[in-house]
Write an enzyme that holds these catalytic residues in place. Sequence first.
Site, PDB file in Angstrom:
ATOM      1  N   LEU A  60       0.863  -1.172   0.000  1.00 55.84           N
ATOM      2  CA  LEU A  60       0.000   0.000   0.000  1.00 55.84           C
ATOM      3  C   LEU A  60       0.902   1.224   0.000  1.00 55.84           C
ATOM      4  CD1 LEU A  60      -2.584  -0.960   2.806  1.00 55.84           C
ATOM      5  CD2 LEU A  60      -2.991  -1.002   0.337  1.00 55.84           C
ATOM      6  N   ASP A  61       0.448   2.314  -0.601  1.00 58.35           N
ATOM      7  CA  ASP A  61       1.205   3.558  -0.554  1.00 58.35           C
ATOM      8  C   ASP A  61       1.410   3.991   0.891  1.00 58.35           C
ATOM      9  OD1 ASP A  61       1.168   3.589  -3.293  1.00 58.35           O
ATOM     10  OD2 ASP A  61      -0.390   5.120  -3.463  1.00 58.35           O
ATOM     11  N   ARG A  62       2.462   4.732   1.130  1.00 55.73           N
ATOM     12  CA  ARG A  62       2.776   5.203   2.478  1.00 55.73           C
ATOM     13  C   ARG A  62       1.576   5.862   3.154  1.00 55.73           C
ATOM     14  NH1 ARG A  62       7.561   7.692   4.797  1.00 55.73           N
ATOM     15  NH2 ARG A  62       8.580   7.497   2.773  1.00 55.73           N
TER      16      ARG A  62
END
Length: 218
Positions: free
Chosen positions: A69-71
């Site tokens: 997942l993106d940060r």
Amino acid sequence: MLFPAPAPALHDIMDLRPYILHCDDALIVLNKPAGLAVHPGPRTRTSLEDGLASLRLGRRSSPTIMHRLDRDTAGCLLLARTADARRWITQAFEARAIAKTYHARVVGPLDPAEGMIDAPLAKISSAGAGWRMLVRADGDPASTRYRTLADGTIELTPETGRTHQLRVHLAHLGAPIVGDPVYGAGDGPLCLYARALRIPRRDGTLLTVEAPPPAHMA
């Protein structure tokens, strides 16, 4: 086995046990907090990988992260606890048998209120602005199904897994995600989270795990 403890402050992240949404002999699903990178990078000092040892839970080895997942995206993150689980989860992802559902808040309504976004994505970069994804005819195929819920939340089901796919697709429709500093309205935290995972088990049953919305979306 459920662990309903409230999420701790981000500075306590090295112990990931309070973030467990589901745990069994083969799998762990975490509620990843926004602001924490899944993997380390050139400018990332701390990542979720640093806390994997806290998820051994009696095993000799740490679980393996099975996707990313993106940060700044919160929510459901799947980990495998055994080599056998790694194999069949990998096969399930390749067969698109694992379904992911995301919730987002966007700037402006979507018209139509539901549909399918088919828009190929390509990566571009420059010395000054860094890299980003954009819709381009010669990009990789990318498809996202969406619908608008009663409260205005956008429910998203990606049918492909391109980098930043949901963020770029919504911006392409003229409704960028609230808080997105790259593709739209970057004022405040990113209003996107991985709401649910639906995972086919080896015994033929279906496991569904849901994450509560992060505080800034609740």
